[in-house]
Design an enzyme around this catalytic site. Sequence first.
Site, short mmCIF file in Angstrom:
data_model
loop_
_atom_site.label_atom_id
_atom_site.label_comp_id
_atom_site.label_asym_id
_atom_site.label_seq_id
_atom_site.Cartn_x
_atom_site.Cartn_y
_atom_site.Cartn_z
N LEU A 213 0.84 -1.41 0.10
CA LEU A 213 0.00 -0.02 -0.14
C LEU A 213 0.84 1.35 -0.19
CD1 LEU A 213 -2.77 -1.00 2.65
CD2 LEU A 213 -2.90 -0.76 -0.06
N GLY B 64 6.35 4.63 4.38
CA GLY B 64 6.28 5.74 5.36
C GLY B 64 7.42 5.78 6.04
N GLY B 65 7.22 6.74 7.13
CA GLY B 65 8.58 7.28 7.56
C GLY B 65 9.23 5.94 8.77
N MET B 66 8.19 4.93 8.99
CA MET B 66 8.81 3.86 9.84
C MET B 66 8.86 2.45 9.04
SD MET B 66 7.13 3.04 13.62
CE MET B 66 8.00 2.18 14.55
N GLY B 67 8.19 2.67 7.90
CA GLY B 67 8.60 1.12 7.14
C GLY B 67 7.59 0.98 6.31
N ASP C 50 3.15 13.57 12.94
CA ASP C 50 3.59 13.77 11.64
C ASP C 50 2.12 13.94 10.92
OD1 ASP C 50 4.92 11.57 9.06
OD2 ASP C 50 4.92 13.77 9.46
N VAL D 259 4.03 -0.24 4.44
CA VAL D 259 2.54 -0.66 4.77
C VAL D 259 1.86 -1.63 3.56
CG1 VAL D 259 0.27 0.04 5.18
CG2 VAL D 259 2.08 1.35 5.68
#
Length: 734
Positions: A32, A35-38, A148, A40
């Site tokens: 999908l 993002g900033g963390m990994g 964020d 999706v």
Amino acid sequence: MMSSDAGVAARSAPLGPDDPHELGSYTLLGKLGQGGMGMVYLGRSGKGRLVAIKVIRNEAVGNPEFRARFRLEAETARRVARVCTAEVLDADPDAEWPYLVTEFIEGETLARYVQRNGPLADANLEQLAVGVAAALTAIHSAGIVHRDLKPANVILSPFGPRVIDFGIARAVDAGSNLTGDLQQLGTPAFMSPEQIESRPITSAVDIWAWGGLVAFAATGHYPFGEASAQVLLYRALHEEPQLDDVDPALRPIVWHAMRKDPSTRPSAQQLMLRLLGDPSGTGPDAAAAVNPQDVTNVLQGWKLPVPGPGAPATGTPATGSTGPHGAGFPAPAAAPVSSGYTVDQDAPTRLPASAGGPGGPGGGGADGPGRQGGTGRSRNRTPLLVGGGVVVVGAILAGVFALSAGGDGGSGTDAANPATVSGAPATSTQSAQSAAFTLPRAAQPLGKDTLVYASNRNGNYDLFTGQVTDNGPLANDKPIVTGPDQEMLPAISSDRKTIVYFKKGSPNTLQAIAADGSGKPVQLFTLGPAAKLTIADDARPSLSPDGGFLVIRSTTDQTGTLNPGLYVVKLDGSSVRRLNAKPQATDPAWSPDGERIAYWSNSTGGNRGFIVVIPTQPDAQPTPITQDQGNGDSDPVWSPDSRKIAFTRAKNGDLEIFEMNSDGTDARQLTRVRGDDQDPAYAPDGRIAFSGQRNPTNPDDRQLYVLNPDDLNDGDRKLTTTGGFNGHARWNAG
């Protein structure tokens, strides 16, 4: 109609050779976004439900601080009420690929929508401003800072805006020790000065971002223009945001939210007050609280304009889906993974049954030590921005149904199969029961002038219905449940087609019957954990507005263990949750807006005490709204608009009917005739029926009366004339 799984998967980017294909019990279907963390992923649970799964990016997995942050996020995200957000369903921070599973929400990001269609129109802009402020109220009330908030992290779902991506949110808990570079995380165009300078982070950073987000939605450009990240950060520190093109009514509110000094910005609740036209929300020290009954339902009637001819049908895959929100869809496979996510706007998703916000005012324990202040506001405010409709501030502030989360500890439930209790998977028996269970329903609903009551005119308690006319006694008075049993304390479903009632016996039971008396009664709570409940003697049930749950007093919990109190129970018996109320709590009444439950309790025992209100969300704390005045108050019931509570109060040796605001203020006496008046019941139009014992020569003679609380000059009028007991009336839903 929901989009098909195949259609959803087709709009996601295909999995690559380095992507996992399974995570725990979840099958991954596509990507999908990032993002900033990994990354999706779109996934499917073992029960077939589409979910969004956020996975820490590979290079961060070995970072203990990052993993600790993810663990903290998974724990705290469950505390966020599902108001304009998405439910967290599962998490495994210890997996080789740590992941968080959330409810999947269809919709297009604000970023993508504005890119395709330009700024939001006035009504949609106002709805967005209030909806995002409501989401922040829920997030901040859980002790979390988003960090964020940006257009790519707001989904324009078919039911209103949804704030997503808590991937960089963490609880504001002392001792978390997650400092340093983690505080820098954010998006340059929406980062506050304190984030840029690595100063302490508070919820004020989200208020700054809210201002920038609303400015973007109103104008189509960033609050500090288009430039490199370094230039945008410099402007945020030293220049004022560009707000000339923002609607004049919104401009001062946005300007106030984007003050350089975080201590001068309003809170999320104060934003709501400003948006709704209350000047008491202008300063950071304002002590005002948003009154749920004072807010107009800005999300009612939410509908985005359909893109014009030639507009692309889908956008680009999501990068903003790394938090406890689910995710959305990317564009066609040819589009690169970029910012924002898009889905088919014509494919509505399931509207969450939660609404939410604060977990309710702290009470210091069940029923609280005393009254909590600050909830009462004048109802005469004129909204500054928001017009039309009535707000469901269950969706804005107060309490989640979240009642599909069965279980005493507020454990989550897979909404595709809400038969989960205390976090344990539903058994096949419970699942089958949930699928097969239906309430008996009348072909035609009860008329709004028809009430239901109990009468012992035949030697035992039977249920009757009667039509309240403009004058004289009840018309068309007729039995709907008769027989040798003691059947009393009815409750009416919100569609007015079903009556649930208490059947006194050994054991006591709850029954349901079609509101016109047709068909046979159905016994509730025969299977699942609800079968272990022991319905208390003379326990009145109260139904949730959505008709899926009721609240009842039981002396045992779902394990059969002695644990008296109030329980929220799914009607098919598949989930049970005890409210955080004292063991002696009784006579619960569910508010028509679905947000709260009122009941009465006491400190020393007895037949009366004080009125208490508790939000419906799991783990919420109760708030006494009247004082313990010698066991004087009982029988609370909500007005149709959830703004008032009628109740019984001991006064000068009699029992009288009183009415007050739902926060306990402005209590006034409605009846003044010698005798015992009790058991009030609101009509859909706001009139009140009650039972009265006014015959000094016959203490067993109790009749029904009706009054208009808005015109007490007319006094009250007698509705029944038969001898014996007539009472337990219910007129409105509940």
